[in-house]
Design an enzyme around this catalytic site. Structure first.
Site, PDB file in Angstrom:
ATOM      1  N   ALA A  35       0.815  -1.217   0.000  1.00 37.93           N
ATOM      2  CA  ALA A  35       0.000   0.000   0.000  1.00 37.93           C
ATOM      3  C   ALA A  35       0.849   1.268   0.000  1.00 37.93           C
ATOM      4  O   ALA A  35       0.403   2.307  -0.509  1.00 37.93           O
ATOM      5  CB  ALA A  35      -0.938  -0.004   1.205  1.00 37.93           C
ATOM      6  N   HIS A  37       3.637   1.755  -1.731  1.00 42.32           N
ATOM      7  CA  HIS A  37       3.932   2.036  -3.134  1.00 42.32           C
ATOM      8  C   HIS A  37       2.703   2.562  -3.864  1.00 42.32           C
ATOM      9  O   HIS A  37       2.794   3.476  -4.689  1.00 42.32           O
ATOM     10  CB  HIS A  37       4.421   0.768  -3.841  1.00 42.32           C
ATOM     11  CG  HIS A  37       5.700   0.217  -3.310  1.00 42.32           C
ATOM     12  ND1 HIS A  37       5.745  -0.896  -2.501  1.00 42.32           N
ATOM     13  CD2 HIS A  37       6.987   0.617  -3.467  1.00 42.32           C
ATOM     14  CE1 HIS A  37       7.002  -1.170  -2.200  1.00 42.32           C
ATOM     15  NE2 HIS A  37       7.779  -0.264  -2.765  1.00 42.32           N
ATOM     16  N   LYS A 149       9.376   7.244   4.075  1.00 43.34           N
ATOM     17  CA  LYS A 149       9.921   6.220   4.980  1.00 43.34           C
ATOM     18  C   LYS A 149      11.424   6.082   4.793  1.00 43.34           C
ATOM     19  O   LYS A 149      12.175   5.953   5.755  1.00 43.34           O
ATOM     20  CB  LYS A 149       9.251   4.873   4.759  1.00 43.34           C
ATOM     21  CG  LYS A 149       9.686   3.850   5.817  1.00 43.34           C
ATOM     22  CD  LYS A 149       9.486   2.403   5.428  1.00 43.34           C
ATOM     23  CE  LYS A 149      10.220   1.942   4.230  1.00 43.34           C
ATOM     24  NZ  LYS A 149      11.446   1.176   4.595  1.00 43.34           N
ATOM     25  N   GLN A 153      17.315   8.445   1.799  1.00 42.43           N
ATOM     26  CA  GLN A 153      17.298   8.277   0.348  1.00 42.43           C
ATOM     27  C   GLN A 153      16.665   9.489  -0.322  1.00 42.43           C
ATOM     28  O   GLN A 153      17.169  10.000  -1.332  1.00 42.43           O
ATOM     29  CB  GLN A 153      16.535   7.005  -0.022  1.00 42.43           C
ATOM     30  CG  GLN A 153      16.276   6.836  -1.507  1.00 42.43           C
ATOM     31  CD  GLN A 153      15.523   5.569  -1.802  1.00 42.43           C
ATOM     32  OE1 GLN A 153      16.133   4.511  -1.928  1.00 42.43           O
ATOM     33  NE2 GLN A 153      14.209   5.656  -1.915  1.00 42.43           N
ATOM     34  N   SER A 185       6.773  -1.812   4.621  1.00 43.25           N
ATOM     35  CA  SER A 185       8.049  -2.087   3.967  1.00 43.25           C
ATOM     36  C   SER A 185       7.974  -3.448   3.309  1.00 43.25           C
ATOM     37  O   SER A 185       7.356  -4.384   3.846  1.00 43.25           O
ATOM     38  CB  SER A 185       9.188  -2.069   4.987  1.00 43.25           C
ATOM     39  OG  SER A 185      10.391  -2.557   4.418  1.00 43.25           O
ATOM     40  N   SER A 186       8.623  -3.577   2.161  1.00 42.52           N
ATOM     41  CA  SER A 186       8.679  -4.884   1.499  1.00 42.52           C
ATOM     42  C   SER A 186       9.373  -5.916   2.366  1.00 42.52           C
ATOM     43  O   SER A 186       9.101  -7.112   2.263  1.00 42.52           O
ATOM     44  CB  SER A 186       9.413  -4.760   0.159  1.00 42.52           C
ATOM     45  OG  SER A 186       8.735  -3.863  -0.701  1.00 42.52           O
TER      46      SER A 186
END
Length: 284
Positions: A35, A37, A149, A153, A185-186
């Site tokens: 969700a 992404h 998150k 980066q 997170s993946s």
């Protein structure tokens, strides 16, 4: 939704978007979509805009002892999610297409990339900056969307785009969370039942610390308490730190936007999270 795997075909497709008068928005991902992404896709979907999502598990941002080989890959399911979410084009190159034989260039962004995850994962942000530069050159987007998150980066990419005059709008989208506060997170799929139950201590400890610092409590004491809370919950703490939200310099000026940043390992899974510190209101 069209799926493209070759740079030449990608450029032709984007040229068609331009010819019809559309803006182009890019959502870079490594797949294993969730969700969080899809919130990026939703933010990118504006009138007159075509949305390009990329899926590429970038080997250059993984260290030798990290999880490249087991990083979740599920392109078919991801493609369905993207199509249902209104994405117009999926850019899904293989490693050989992204880094052909003889590839020898690396992009490095000093300062913002050197602390926190940059110190814990040497070379990581060089890999991120290099692949994002390639994606920007391949797609030539008007705007690109990244989740807050991965806050360091995001700071690295903003600095790179400004320094290299890329002229791309970089949009940070707020962190998406589970009902109990854990950042999506993946890598959350790596958590077993016990570790998942303990993982919620990370956002809770950060929330307590962020509110305390926002009230004017001593950051050194507050951060020490947060680290102790996480250690007591079973985390191996990499860092819990307060930084300037733009430069990521530590010991930030309280009159400027600040960010609380954390990384900690529970079981075999390393989690990161961050929260904004509210800027104190100016006295009337």
């Amino acid at each position: 939704m069209q799926t493209i795997r070759r740079v030449a075909e990608l450029k032709e497709a984007v040229s068609r978007f331009r010819a019809e008068g559309s803006r182009v928005a890019l959502v870079p991902t490594m797949g294993a979509l969730h969700a969080g992404h899809m919130a990026l896709i939703d933010a990118a979907r504006r009138p007159g805009t075509r949305v390009v999502a990329s899926i590429f598990v970038n080997p250059r941002q993984f260290g030798p002892n990290e999880d490249l080989s087991r990083y979740p890959r599920r392109e078919m399911a991801d493609a369905r999610m993207l199509a249902e979410g209104g994405c117009d084009l999926l850019w899904a190159p293989d490693v050989e297409e992204m880094y052909p034989a003889g590839f020898a260039t690396s992009i490095s962004v000093a300062g913002v990339s050197e602390g926190f995850d940059g110190a814990a994962r040497p070379g990581h942000f060089d890999g991120v900056a290099t692949v994002v530069t390639k994606l920007f050159n391949q797609v030539r987007p008007d705007a690109a969307y990244f989740g807050e998150k991965d806050f360091q980066q995001l700071a690295v990419i903003r600095r790179m785009v400004a320094d290299l005059d890329m002229g791309i709008e970089i949009v940070g989208v707020p962190t998406q969370r589970e009902d109990d506060g854990l950042a999506l997170s993946s890598r959350n799929i790596y958590l077993d039942e016990g570790d998942r139950a303990r993982a919620v201590a990370l956002p809770r400890a950060l929330g307590i610390a962020a509110r305390a610092i926002g009230r004017g409590e001593d950051p050194v004491t507050v951060l020490d308490e947060a680290r102790g809370t996480l250690a007591a919950a079973g985390f191996d703490v990499d860092y819990v730190s307060l930084a300037d939200a733009e430069t990521l310099g530590e010991d930030p000026d309280p009159s400027r936007p600040r960010r609380l940043l954390a990384a900690a390992r529970i079981g075999n899974t390393r989690l990161i999270d961050n929260l904004a510190i509210e800027v104190p209101a100016a006295p009337e």
